[in-house]
Design an enzyme around this catalytic site. Sequence first.
Site, PDB file in Angstrom:
ATOM      1  N   CYS A 232     -40.333  -0.584   7.365  1.00  0.00           N
ATOM      2  CA  CYS A 232     -40.001  -0.005   8.668  1.00  0.00           C
ATOM      3  C   CYS A 232     -38.776  -0.691   9.263  1.00  0.00           C
ATOM      4  O   CYS A 232     -38.540  -0.601  10.467  1.00  0.00           O
ATOM      5  CB  CYS A 232     -41.179  -0.168   9.641  1.00  0.00           C
ATOM      6  SG  CYS A 232     -42.579   0.878   9.282  1.00  0.00           S
ATOM      7  N   ALA A 233     -38.024  -1.401   8.424  1.00  0.00           N
ATOM      8  CA  ALA A 233     -36.910  -2.207   8.934  1.00  0.00           C
ATOM      9  C   ALA A 233     -35.586  -1.471   8.799  1.00  0.00           C
ATOM     10  O   ALA A 233     -35.056  -0.927   9.777  1.00  0.00           O
ATOM     11  CB  ALA A 233     -36.873  -3.553   8.218  1.00  0.00           C
ATOM     12  N   GLU A 263     -29.677   8.393   5.711  1.00  0.00           N
ATOM     13  CA  GLU A 263     -30.376   9.121   6.770  1.00  0.00           C
ATOM     14  C   GLU A 263     -29.397  10.041   7.492  1.00  0.00           C
ATOM     15  O   GLU A 263     -28.237   9.677   7.669  1.00  0.00           O
ATOM     16  CB  GLU A 263     -31.020   8.141   7.766  1.00  0.00           C
ATOM     17  CG  GLU A 263     -32.129   7.298   7.164  1.00  0.00           C
ATOM     18  CD  GLU A 263     -32.811   6.383   8.186  1.00  0.00           C
ATOM     19  OE1 GLU A 263     -32.395   6.415   9.369  1.00  0.00           O
ATOM     20  OE2 GLU A 263     -33.721   5.654   7.814  1.00  0.00           O
ATOM     21  N   HIS A 281     -37.973   7.778  10.443  1.00  0.00           N
ATOM     22  CA  HIS A 281     -37.445   6.680  11.290  1.00  0.00           C
ATOM     23  C   HIS A 281     -38.093   6.722  12.679  1.00  0.00           C
ATOM     24  O   HIS A 281     -37.427   6.817  13.713  1.00  0.00           O
ATOM     25  CB  HIS A 281     -35.922   6.776  11.407  1.00  0.00           C
ATOM     26  CG  HIS A 281     -35.290   5.427  11.647  1.00  0.00           C
ATOM     27  ND1 HIS A 281     -34.083   5.060  11.102  1.00  0.00           N
ATOM     28  CD2 HIS A 281     -35.694   4.359  12.394  1.00  0.00           C
ATOM     29  CE1 HIS A 281     -33.764   3.829  11.488  1.00  0.00           C
ATOM     30  NE2 HIS A 281     -34.732   3.395  12.270  1.00  0.00           N
ATOM     31  N   ALA A 284     -39.370   3.205  16.473  1.00  0.00           N
ATOM     32  CA  ALA A 284     -39.218   2.996  17.918  1.00  0.00           C
ATOM     33  C   ALA A 284     -39.660   4.209  18.721  1.00  0.00           C
ATOM     34  O   ALA A 284     -39.449   4.246  19.951  1.00  0.00           O
ATOM     35  CB  ALA A 284     -37.759   2.669  18.240  1.00  0.00           C
TER      36      ALA A 284
END
Length: 531
Positions: A232-233, A263, A281, A284
Amino acid sequence: MAPKVLVSDKLSETAVQIFRDRGIEVDFMPDLGKDKDKLAEVIGNYDGLAIRSATKVTPTILEKADRLKVIGRAGIGTDNVDKEAASKKGVIVMNTPFGNMITTAEHAIALMFAVARQIPEASASTHAGKWEKSKFMGVELTGKTLGVIGAGNIGGIVCDRARGLRMKVVAYDPFLSEEKANKMGVEKVELDDLLARADFITLHVPLTDQTRNILGPDNLAKTKKGVRIINCARGGLVDEEALAEMLKSGHVAGAAFDVFSVEPAKENPLFNLPNVVCTPHLGAATTEAQENVALQVAEQMADYLLTGAVTNALNMPSVTAEEAKVMGPWIKLSDYLGSFIGQMTDEPIKAINILYDGIAAEMNLEALNCAVVAGIMKKVNPDVNMVSAPVVAKERGIKISTTNQDKSGTFDGYVKVTVVTEKRERSVAGTVFSDGKPRFIQIKGINIDAEIGQHMLYTTNEDVPGIIGALGRTLGENGVNIANFTLGRAKAGGEAIALLYVDEAVPAEVRAKLAETGLFNQIKPLEFDVA
Protein backbone atom coordinates in the site's frame (compact mmCIF):
# COMPACT_ATOMS: atom_id res chain seq x y z
CA MET A 1 -6.04 43.65 -1.31
CA ALA A 2 -7.00 40.31 0.23
CA PRO A 3 -5.06 37.25 -0.96
CA LYS A 4 -6.83 35.09 -3.52
CA VAL A 5 -6.69 31.28 -3.61
CA LEU A 6 -7.73 28.86 -6.34
CA VAL A 7 -8.91 25.38 -5.34
CA SER A 8 -8.50 23.32 -8.53
CA ASP A 9 -9.22 19.84 -7.11
CA LYS A 10 -11.92 18.39 -4.89
CA LEU A 11 -11.60 19.82 -1.39
CA SER A 12 -14.24 19.74 1.32
CA GLU A 13 -16.54 22.72 1.73
CA THR A 14 -15.31 23.03 5.31
CA ALA A 15 -11.77 23.55 4.07
CA VAL A 16 -12.90 26.12 1.51
CA GLN A 17 -14.77 27.94 4.28
CA ILE A 18 -11.57 28.21 6.32
CA PHE A 19 -10.13 30.49 3.64
CA ARG A 20 -13.28 32.64 3.59
CA ASP A 21 -13.51 32.85 7.37
CA ARG A 22 -9.96 34.21 7.49
CA GLY A 23 -10.61 36.91 4.93
CA ILE A 24 -9.09 35.15 1.91
CA GLU A 25 -10.94 35.27 -1.39
CA VAL A 26 -11.32 31.77 -2.83
CA ASP A 27 -12.51 30.34 -6.14
CA PHE A 28 -13.62 26.73 -5.83
CA MET A 29 -13.28 25.02 -9.24
CA PRO A 30 -12.72 21.34 -8.41
CA ASP A 31 -12.51 20.14 -12.03
CA LEU A 32 -10.15 22.83 -13.31
CA GLY A 33 -7.06 20.78 -12.52
CA LYS A 34 -7.93 18.38 -15.35
CA ASP A 35 -7.79 21.22 -17.90
CA LYS A 36 -4.15 22.32 -18.02
CA ASP A 37 -4.76 24.94 -20.70
CA LYS A 38 -7.53 26.63 -18.72
CA LEU A 39 -5.45 26.42 -15.53
CA ALA A 40 -2.52 28.10 -17.27
CA GLU A 41 -4.90 30.80 -18.51
CA VAL A 42 -6.21 31.75 -15.05
CA ILE A 43 -3.37 30.90 -12.64
CA GLY A 44 -1.90 34.40 -12.92
CA ASN A 45 -4.85 35.75 -10.91
CA TYR A 46 -4.05 33.85 -7.70
CA ASP A 47 -1.73 34.03 -4.71
CA GLY A 48 -2.35 30.44 -3.64
CA LEU A 49 -3.21 27.14 -5.31
CA ALA A 50 -4.80 24.32 -3.29
CA ILE A 51 -4.64 20.89 -4.97
CA ARG A 52 -4.86 17.15 -4.51
CA SER A 53 -3.34 14.78 -7.09
CA ALA A 54 -5.32 15.61 -10.24
CA THR A 55 -3.77 19.02 -10.84
CA LYS A 56 -0.34 18.88 -12.51
CA VAL A 57 1.73 21.95 -11.67
CA THR A 58 4.22 22.02 -14.53
CA PRO A 59 6.84 24.62 -15.51
CA THR A 60 4.36 25.84 -18.13
CA ILE A 61 1.74 26.48 -15.46
CA LEU A 62 4.28 28.14 -13.17
CA GLU A 63 5.51 30.37 -15.99
CA LYS A 64 2.06 31.98 -16.04
CA ALA A 65 1.79 32.15 -12.23
CA ASP A 66 3.01 35.71 -11.75
CA ARG A 67 1.19 36.22 -8.41
CA LEU A 68 1.50 32.72 -7.01
CA LYS A 69 3.18 32.50 -3.61
CA VAL A 70 2.20 29.07 -2.29
CA ILE A 71 1.00 25.69 -3.53
CA GLY A 72 -0.72 23.53 -0.93
CA ARG A 73 -1.08 19.79 -1.54
CA ALA A 74 -3.80 18.11 0.50
CA GLY A 75 -1.87 14.89 1.04
CA ILE A 76 1.75 13.82 1.21
CA GLY A 77 2.81 13.05 -2.36
CA THR A 78 3.93 16.00 -4.48
CA ASP A 79 5.04 14.20 -7.64
CA ASN A 80 2.44 16.25 -9.51
CA VAL A 81 4.28 19.48 -8.65
CA ASP A 82 7.53 20.50 -10.33
CA LYS A 83 9.26 21.58 -7.12
CA GLU A 84 12.43 22.76 -8.84
CA ALA A 85 10.44 25.05 -11.14
CA ALA A 86 8.37 26.25 -8.18
CA SER A 87 11.51 27.06 -6.19
CA LYS A 88 13.00 29.01 -9.07
CA LYS A 89 9.71 30.92 -9.31
CA GLY A 90 9.81 31.66 -5.58
CA VAL A 91 6.69 29.59 -4.88
CA ILE A 92 6.47 27.61 -1.64
CA VAL A 93 5.26 24.01 -1.94
CA MET A 94 3.51 22.65 1.15
CA ASN A 95 2.06 19.24 1.86
CA THR A 96 0.26 17.56 4.77
CA PRO A 97 2.57 14.65 5.62
CA PHE A 98 0.70 13.16 8.57
CA GLY A 99 -2.98 13.31 7.60
CA ASN A 100 -3.15 9.94 5.81
CA MET A 101 -1.13 7.77 8.17
CA ILE A 102 -3.91 5.91 10.01
CA THR A 103 -6.04 5.49 6.92
CA THR A 104 -3.23 3.98 4.86
CA ALA A 105 -2.16 1.69 7.70
CA GLU A 106 -5.73 0.46 8.15
CA HIS A 107 -5.98 -0.26 4.43
CA ALA A 108 -2.86 -2.42 4.62
CA ILE A 109 -4.39 -4.38 7.51
CA ALA A 110 -7.67 -4.71 5.59
CA LEU A 111 -5.86 -6.08 2.54
CA MET A 112 -3.96 -8.50 4.74
CA PHE A 113 -7.26 -9.91 6.02
CA ALA A 114 -8.69 -9.96 2.51
CA VAL A 115 -5.84 -12.00 1.03
CA ALA A 116 -5.61 -14.27 4.09
CA ARG A 117 -9.28 -15.26 3.77
CA GLN A 118 -9.72 -14.79 -0.01
CA ILE A 119 -12.61 -12.47 0.74
CA PRO A 120 -12.99 -10.78 -2.69
CA GLU A 121 -13.07 -14.09 -4.59
CA ALA A 122 -15.43 -15.65 -2.07
CA SER A 123 -17.71 -12.62 -2.29
CA ALA A 124 -17.78 -12.73 -6.10
CA SER A 125 -18.51 -16.46 -6.04
CA THR A 126 -21.36 -16.06 -3.58
CA HIS A 127 -22.84 -13.13 -5.53
CA ALA A 128 -22.82 -15.42 -8.57
CA GLY A 129 -25.13 -17.83 -6.76
CA LYS A 130 -22.47 -20.42 -5.99
CA TRP A 131 -21.82 -21.91 -2.59
CA GLU A 132 -18.16 -22.92 -2.79
CA LYS A 133 -17.49 -23.17 0.90
CA SER A 134 -14.68 -25.69 0.60
CA LYS A 135 -12.92 -23.78 -2.18
CA PHE A 136 -11.89 -20.78 -0.09
CA MET A 137 -9.73 -22.16 2.68
CA GLY A 138 -7.98 -19.29 4.42
CA VAL A 139 -5.33 -18.84 7.09
CA GLU A 140 -5.40 -17.08 10.45
CA LEU A 141 -3.32 -14.01 11.22
CA THR A 142 -2.96 -14.90 14.88
CA GLY A 143 0.45 -16.37 15.57
CA LYS A 144 1.78 -15.59 12.11
CA THR A 145 4.94 -13.55 11.51
CA LEU A 146 4.45 -10.20 9.80
CA GLY A 147 7.48 -8.70 8.10
CA VAL A 148 7.26 -4.90 7.90
CA ILE A 149 9.62 -3.24 5.44
CA GLY A 150 9.81 0.35 6.62
CA ALA A 151 8.84 1.09 10.23
CA GLY A 152 8.31 4.84 10.01
CA ASN A 153 5.02 6.67 10.50
CA ILE A 154 2.65 4.35 8.60
CA GLY A 155 4.72 1.21 9.10
CA GLY A 156 4.81 1.91 12.83
CA ILE A 157 1.01 2.04 12.98
CA VAL A 158 0.80 -1.24 11.06
CA CYS A 159 3.21 -2.80 13.58
CA ASP A 160 0.99 -1.64 16.44
CA ARG A 161 -2.20 -2.97 14.84
CA ALA A 162 -0.55 -6.29 13.96
CA ARG A 163 0.62 -6.79 17.53
CA GLY A 164 -3.00 -6.24 18.59
CA LEU A 165 -3.91 -9.12 16.28
CA ARG A 166 -1.41 -11.30 18.18
CA MET A 167 1.01 -11.44 15.26
CA LYS A 168 4.76 -11.62 15.74
CA VAL A 169 6.23 -8.56 14.04
CA VAL A 170 9.73 -8.33 12.55
CA ALA A 171 10.81 -5.06 10.97
CA TYR A 172 13.49 -4.10 8.48
CA ASP A 173 14.39 -0.42 8.51
CA PRO A 174 18.00 0.81 8.32
CA PHE A 175 17.07 3.86 10.37
CA LEU A 176 15.19 2.01 13.11
CA SER A 177 17.21 1.86 16.31
CA GLU A 178 17.13 -1.13 18.66
CA GLU A 179 15.78 1.14 21.41
CA LYS A 180 12.89 2.30 19.23
CA ALA A 181 12.17 -1.25 18.06
CA ASN A 182 11.97 -2.43 21.66
CA LYS A 183 9.51 0.35 22.51
CA MET A 184 7.39 -0.66 19.51
CA GLY A 185 7.43 -4.29 20.60
CA VAL A 186 8.94 -5.50 17.33
CA GLU A 187 12.09 -7.38 16.44
CA LYS A 188 14.54 -5.45 14.30
CA VAL A 189 16.03 -7.72 11.62
CA GLU A 190 18.01 -7.56 8.39
CA LEU A 191 16.09 -7.87 5.14
CA ASP A 192 17.23 -11.43 4.34
CA ASP A 193 16.09 -12.58 7.79
CA LEU A 194 12.70 -10.95 7.31
CA LEU A 195 12.25 -12.57 3.90
CA ALA A 196 13.07 -16.00 5.26
CA ARG A 197 10.78 -15.78 8.29
CA ALA A 198 7.71 -13.73 7.34
CA ASP A 199 4.34 -15.33 6.61
CA PHE A 200 3.08 -11.92 5.48
CA ILE A 201 5.17 -9.03 4.15
CA THR A 202 3.92 -5.44 3.99
CA LEU A 203 5.86 -2.52 2.53
CA HIS A 204 5.86 1.02 3.93
CA VAL A 205 8.80 2.85 2.35
CA PRO A 206 9.03 5.62 -0.26
CA LEU A 207 10.16 4.84 -3.78
CA THR A 208 13.84 5.74 -4.07
CA ASP A 209 16.86 4.39 -5.92
CA GLN A 210 17.55 2.24 -2.84
CA THR A 211 14.01 0.83 -2.53
CA ARG A 212 13.03 0.42 -6.18
CA ASN A 213 12.28 -3.30 -6.73
CA ILE A 214 13.33 -4.07 -3.17
CA LEU A 215 11.24 -7.18 -3.76
CA GLY A 216 12.76 -8.12 -7.09
CA PRO A 217 13.39 -11.64 -8.42
CA ASP A 218 16.34 -12.36 -6.13
CA ASN A 219 14.66 -11.22 -2.93
CA LEU A 220 11.33 -12.80 -3.83
CA ALA A 221 13.20 -16.10 -4.21
CA LYS A 222 14.42 -15.71 -0.62
CA THR A 223 10.89 -15.49 0.80
CA LYS A 224 9.26 -18.23 2.79
CA LYS A 225 7.09 -20.57 0.69
CA GLY A 226 3.45 -19.61 1.11
CA VAL A 227 4.16 -15.96 1.91
CA ARG A 228 1.52 -13.30 1.20
CA ILE A 229 2.68 -9.82 0.12
CA ILE A 230 0.87 -6.50 0.67
CA ASN A 231 1.85 -3.18 -0.93
CA CYS A 232 0.00 0.00 0.00
CA ALA A 233 3.08 2.22 -0.24
CA ARG A 234 4.37 2.95 -3.73
CA GLY A 235 4.29 1.22 -7.09
CA GLY A 236 7.74 0.08 -8.17
CA LEU A 237 8.77 -1.39 -4.82
CA VAL A 238 7.90 -4.85 -6.10
CA ASP A 239 8.82 -6.34 -9.46
CA GLU A 240 5.29 -7.17 -10.57
CA GLU A 241 6.37 -9.51 -13.40
CA ALA A 242 8.56 -11.51 -11.03
CA LEU A 243 5.82 -11.63 -8.39
CA ALA A 244 3.30 -12.85 -10.95
CA GLU A 245 5.59 -15.78 -11.80
CA MET A 246 6.04 -16.59 -8.10
CA LEU A 247 2.26 -16.56 -7.66
CA LYS A 248 1.77 -18.87 -10.63
CA SER A 249 4.39 -21.28 -9.30
CA GLY A 250 2.71 -21.34 -5.88
CA HIS A 251 5.76 -20.09 -4.00
CA VAL A 252 3.82 -16.92 -3.09
CA ALA A 253 0.36 -17.81 -1.81
CA GLY A 254 -1.26 -14.45 -2.35
CA ALA A 255 -0.78 -10.73 -2.84
CA ALA A 256 -2.74 -7.56 -2.18
CA PHE A 257 -1.80 -4.36 -4.00
CA ASP A 258 -3.18 -0.85 -3.73
CA VAL A 259 -0.39 0.75 -5.78
CA PHE A 260 1.16 -0.16 -9.11
CA SER A 261 4.26 0.72 -11.12
CA VAL A 262 2.05 2.39 -13.75
CA GLU A 263 -1.07 4.26 -12.66
CA PRO A 264 -3.87 4.42 -13.56
CA ALA A 265 -3.35 0.68 -13.86
CA LYS A 266 -5.41 -0.44 -16.86
CA GLU A 267 -3.43 -3.66 -17.21
CA ASN A 268 -0.89 -5.35 -14.98
CA PRO A 269 0.80 -8.78 -14.65
CA LEU A 270 -1.01 -9.26 -11.32
CA PHE A 271 -4.50 -8.76 -12.71
CA ASN A 272 -6.78 -11.80 -12.90
CA LEU A 273 -4.44 -14.07 -10.97
CA PRO A 274 -6.04 -16.20 -8.24
CA ASN A 275 -5.81 -14.83 -4.69
CA VAL A 276 -4.55 -11.43 -5.78
CA VAL A 277 -6.52 -8.52 -4.33
CA CYS A 278 -6.22 -5.20 -6.16
CA THR A 279 -7.60 -1.78 -5.24
CA PRO A 280 -7.20 1.52 -7.15
CA HIS A 281 -4.82 3.42 -4.81
CA LEU A 282 -7.36 3.74 -2.00
CA GLY A 283 -4.87 4.03 0.87
CA ALA A 284 -5.89 7.59 1.68
CA ALA A 285 -9.48 7.27 0.48
CA THR A 286 -11.52 7.65 3.66
CA THR A 287 -13.81 10.48 4.59
CA GLU A 288 -11.77 11.23 7.70
CA ALA A 289 -8.40 11.33 5.93
CA GLN A 290 -9.65 13.44 3.04
CA GLU A 291 -11.20 15.88 5.49
CA ASN A 292 -8.10 16.00 7.67
CA VAL A 293 -5.64 16.81 4.89
CA ALA A 294 -8.03 19.34 3.35
CA LEU A 295 -8.43 21.22 6.62
CA GLN A 296 -4.69 21.09 7.28
CA VAL A 297 -3.71 22.49 3.90
CA ALA A 298 -6.25 25.30 4.17
CA GLU A 299 -4.94 26.31 7.60
CA GLN A 300 -1.30 26.15 6.46
CA MET A 301 -1.89 28.21 3.32
CA ALA A 302 -3.97 30.79 5.18
CA ASP A 303 -1.28 31.14 7.84
CA TYR A 304 1.38 31.77 5.24
CA LEU A 305 -0.63 34.21 3.13
CA LEU A 306 -1.74 36.24 6.15
CA THR A 307 1.20 36.03 8.55
CA GLY A 308 4.15 34.59 6.62
CA ALA A 309 4.30 31.51 8.86
CA VAL A 310 5.63 28.47 6.99
CA THR A 311 4.53 24.96 7.92
CA ASN A 312 5.36 21.68 6.16
CA ALA A 313 7.15 23.43 3.30
CA LEU A 314 9.16 21.16 1.03
CA ASN A 315 11.30 23.83 -0.56
CA MET A 316 11.70 26.60 1.99
CA PRO A 317 13.15 26.79 5.52
CA SER A 318 11.00 27.81 8.45
CA VAL A 319 12.63 31.17 9.00
CA THR A 320 11.52 34.77 8.89
CA ALA A 321 12.10 36.94 5.84
CA GLU A 322 14.82 38.87 7.68
CA GLU A 323 16.64 35.71 8.72
CA ALA A 324 16.42 34.20 5.25
CA LYS A 325 18.55 36.99 3.74
CA VAL A 326 21.49 36.01 5.94
CA MET A 327 20.78 32.35 6.56
CA GLY A 328 19.90 31.14 3.08
CA PRO A 329 23.44 29.94 2.18
CA TRP A 330 23.93 28.46 5.67
CA ILE A 331 20.68 26.54 5.39
CA LYS A 332 21.88 25.14 2.05
CA LEU A 333 25.21 24.21 3.66
CA SER A 334 23.43 22.47 6.55
CA ASP A 335 21.31 20.49 4.10
CA TYR A 336 24.41 19.47 2.10
CA LEU A 337 26.21 18.35 5.26
CA GLY A 338 23.21 16.27 6.30
CA SER A 339 22.81 14.85 2.81
CA PHE A 340 26.47 13.83 2.72
CA ILE A 341 26.14 12.02 6.04
CA GLY A 342 22.82 10.44 5.05
CA GLN A 343 24.14 9.08 1.77
CA MET A 344 27.25 7.71 3.48
CA THR A 345 25.43 5.98 6.36
CA ASP A 346 23.59 2.69 5.84
CA GLU A 347 23.22 1.54 9.46
CA PRO A 348 20.75 2.96 12.02
CA ILE A 349 21.71 6.36 13.38
CA LYS A 350 21.63 6.65 17.16
CA ALA A 351 22.60 10.31 17.51
CA ILE A 352 23.26 13.45 15.49
CA ASN A 353 25.66 15.98 17.01
CA ILE A 354 25.90 19.43 15.41
CA LEU A 355 28.65 21.92 16.23
CA TYR A 356 28.16 25.60 15.35
CA ASP A 357 31.25 27.80 15.36
CA GLY A 358 31.59 31.59 15.11
CA ILE A 359 28.89 33.45 13.18
CA ALA A 360 27.00 30.21 12.55
CA ALA A 361 26.42 29.89 16.32
CA GLU A 362 24.58 33.23 16.32
CA MET A 363 21.95 32.22 13.76
CA ASN A 364 18.53 30.56 14.04
CA LEU A 365 19.91 27.20 15.08
CA GLU A 366 16.50 25.53 15.09
CA ALA A 367 16.22 26.14 11.35
CA LEU A 368 19.80 25.00 10.75
CA ASN A 369 19.20 21.88 12.86
CA CYS A 370 16.11 21.09 10.80
CA ALA A 371 18.06 21.54 7.57
CA VAL A 372 20.78 19.15 8.77
CA VAL A 373 18.30 16.50 9.90
CA ALA A 374 16.20 16.87 6.75
CA GLY A 375 19.35 16.34 4.66
CA ILE A 376 20.15 13.16 6.57
CA MET A 377 16.62 11.75 6.45
CA LYS A 378 16.10 12.37 2.72
CA LYS A 379 17.74 9.03 2.03
CA VAL A 380 14.92 7.35 3.94
CA ASN A 381 12.09 9.60 2.79
CA PRO A 382 12.53 12.01 -0.12
CA ASP A 383 9.37 13.86 0.94
CA VAL A 384 10.79 14.80 4.35
CA ASN A 385 11.00 18.53 5.00
CA MET A 386 12.45 20.88 7.60
CA VAL A 387 9.29 20.74 9.68
CA SER A 388 8.73 16.99 9.65
CA ALA A 389 12.39 15.92 9.80
CA PRO A 390 12.82 16.36 13.58
CA VAL A 391 9.57 14.46 14.16
CA VAL A 392 10.74 11.60 11.94
CA ALA A 393 14.10 11.55 13.75
CA LYS A 394 12.41 11.49 17.16
CA GLU A 395 10.12 8.63 16.13
CA ARG A 396 13.20 6.67 15.11
CA GLY A 397 14.81 7.24 18.48
CA ILE A 398 17.57 9.49 17.13
CA LYS A 399 18.99 11.90 19.69
CA ILE A 400 19.94 15.35 18.40
CA SER A 401 22.37 17.59 20.26
CA THR A 402 24.03 20.90 19.46
CA THR A 403 27.16 22.68 20.65
CA ASN A 404 27.85 26.39 20.15
CA GLN A 405 31.30 27.95 20.36
CA ASP A 406 33.05 31.22 19.57
CA LYS A 407 35.21 31.53 16.49
CA SER A 408 37.96 28.96 16.86
CA GLY A 409 40.04 29.08 13.71
CA THR A 410 40.53 30.35 10.18
CA PHE A 411 36.87 30.65 9.24
CA ASP A 412 34.43 33.25 10.54
CA GLY A 413 32.07 30.37 11.19
CA TYR A 414 31.44 26.76 10.27
CA VAL A 415 29.08 23.85 10.91
CA LYS A 416 30.26 20.34 11.76
CA VAL A 417 27.88 17.36 11.74
CA THR A 418 28.70 14.06 13.42
CA VAL A 419 26.47 10.99 13.38
CA VAL A 420 26.81 8.11 15.80
CA THR A 421 25.81 4.54 14.94
CA GLU A 422 26.42 1.21 16.63
CA LYS A 423 29.54 0.72 14.50
CA ARG A 424 31.14 4.14 14.05
CA GLU A 425 31.09 7.90 14.15
CA ARG A 426 31.18 9.87 10.90
CA SER A 427 31.68 13.62 10.59
CA VAL A 428 31.72 16.32 7.93
CA ALA A 429 32.16 20.09 8.27
CA GLY A 430 31.52 23.03 6.00
CA THR A 431 31.42 26.78 5.78
CA VAL A 432 30.05 29.54 3.56
CA PHE A 433 32.60 31.65 1.69
CA SER A 434 32.24 35.38 1.13
CA ASP A 435 30.76 34.70 -2.30
CA GLY A 436 27.83 32.95 -0.60
CA LYS A 437 28.82 29.47 -1.80
CA PRO A 438 28.84 26.55 0.67
CA ARG A 439 31.98 24.40 0.81
CA PHE A 440 33.03 21.18 2.48
CA ILE A 441 36.10 21.89 4.64
CA GLN A 442 36.58 18.64 6.55
CA ILE A 443 35.61 14.97 6.19
CA LYS A 444 36.51 12.35 8.82
CA GLY A 445 38.81 14.91 10.44
CA ILE A 446 40.76 15.41 7.20
CA ASN A 447 40.90 19.03 6.00
CA ILE A 448 39.82 19.76 2.43
CA ASP A 449 38.36 22.63 0.39
CA ALA A 450 35.66 21.20 -1.86
CA GLU A 451 33.13 22.94 -4.04
CA ILE A 452 29.71 21.24 -3.90
CA GLY A 453 28.09 20.07 -7.12
CA GLN A 454 25.06 18.04 -8.11
CA HIS A 455 27.08 14.93 -8.98
CA MET A 456 30.07 13.98 -6.84
CA LEU A 457 32.28 10.97 -6.22
CA TYR A 458 33.90 10.27 -2.84
CA THR A 459 36.77 7.82 -2.45
CA THR A 460 39.02 6.68 0.39
CA ASN A 461 42.42 5.05 0.05
CA GLU A 462 45.84 4.64 1.58
CA ASP A 463 48.12 7.58 0.78
CA VAL A 464 50.10 5.96 -2.02
CA PRO A 465 51.16 7.13 -5.50
CA GLY A 466 48.82 6.57 -8.45
CA ILE A 467 45.48 7.64 -6.98
CA ILE A 468 45.09 10.82 -9.01
CA GLY A 469 46.18 9.03 -12.16
CA ALA A 470 43.78 6.14 -11.61
CA LEU A 471 40.83 8.45 -11.01
CA GLY A 472 41.60 10.78 -13.90
CA ARG A 473 42.43 8.04 -16.36
CA THR A 474 39.44 5.81 -15.54
CA LEU A 475 36.89 8.62 -15.59
CA GLY A 476 38.42 10.18 -18.70
CA GLU A 477 38.47 6.94 -20.64
CA ASN A 478 34.79 6.47 -19.85
CA GLY A 479 33.67 9.97 -20.79
CA VAL A 480 33.14 11.36 -17.28
CA ASN A 481 34.34 14.96 -17.07
CA ILE A 482 35.79 16.22 -13.78
CA ALA A 483 34.76 19.77 -12.86
CA ASN A 484 36.65 19.94 -9.56
CA PHE A 485 39.07 17.58 -7.80
CA THR A 486 39.89 17.84 -4.07
CA LEU A 487 42.34 15.68 -2.12
CA GLY A 488 43.15 15.38 1.57
CA ARG A 489 45.07 13.07 3.88
CA ALA A 490 45.43 12.48 7.60
CA LYS A 491 49.22 12.14 7.32
CA ALA A 492 51.84 11.02 4.86
CA GLY A 493 51.24 7.36 4.09
CA GLY A 494 48.04 7.34 6.15
CA GLU A 495 44.37 7.49 5.23
CA ALA A 496 43.51 9.76 2.31
CA ILE A 497 40.30 10.93 0.66
CA ALA A 498 39.27 12.39 -2.68
CA LEU A 499 36.10 14.31 -3.50
CA LEU A 500 35.34 14.85 -7.17
CA TYR A 501 32.71 17.17 -8.62
CA VAL A 502 31.75 15.68 -12.00
CA ASP A 503 29.45 16.79 -14.81
CA GLU A 504 27.25 13.72 -14.63
CA ALA A 505 26.70 10.81 -12.26
CA VAL A 506 29.49 8.23 -12.42
CA PRO A 507 27.93 5.01 -13.82
CA ALA A 508 28.16 1.80 -11.79
CA GLU A 509 30.33 0.14 -14.42
CA VAL A 510 32.87 2.97 -14.18
CA ARG A 511 32.93 2.67 -10.39
CA ALA A 512 33.50 -1.06 -10.83
CA LYS A 513 36.56 -0.33 -12.97
CA LEU A 514 37.92 1.92 -10.23
CA ALA A 515 37.38 -0.87 -7.71
CA GLU A 516 39.25 -3.30 -9.96
CA THR A 517 42.42 -1.22 -9.55
CA GLY A 518 42.60 -2.35 -5.91
CA LEU A 519 43.66 1.17 -4.87
CA PHE A 520 40.45 2.24 -3.14
CA ASN A 521 38.91 1.27 0.18
CA GLN A 522 35.62 3.01 -0.62
CA ILE A 523 34.00 4.41 -3.77
CA LYS A 524 30.74 6.26 -3.18
CA PRO A 525 28.63 8.31 -5.63
CA LEU A 526 26.87 11.31 -4.09
CA GLU A 527 24.03 13.49 -5.31
CA PHE A 528 23.16 16.98 -4.04
CA ASP A 529 20.21 19.22 -4.82
CA VAL A 530 22.00 22.37 -5.95
CA ALA A 531 19.06 23.91 -7.82
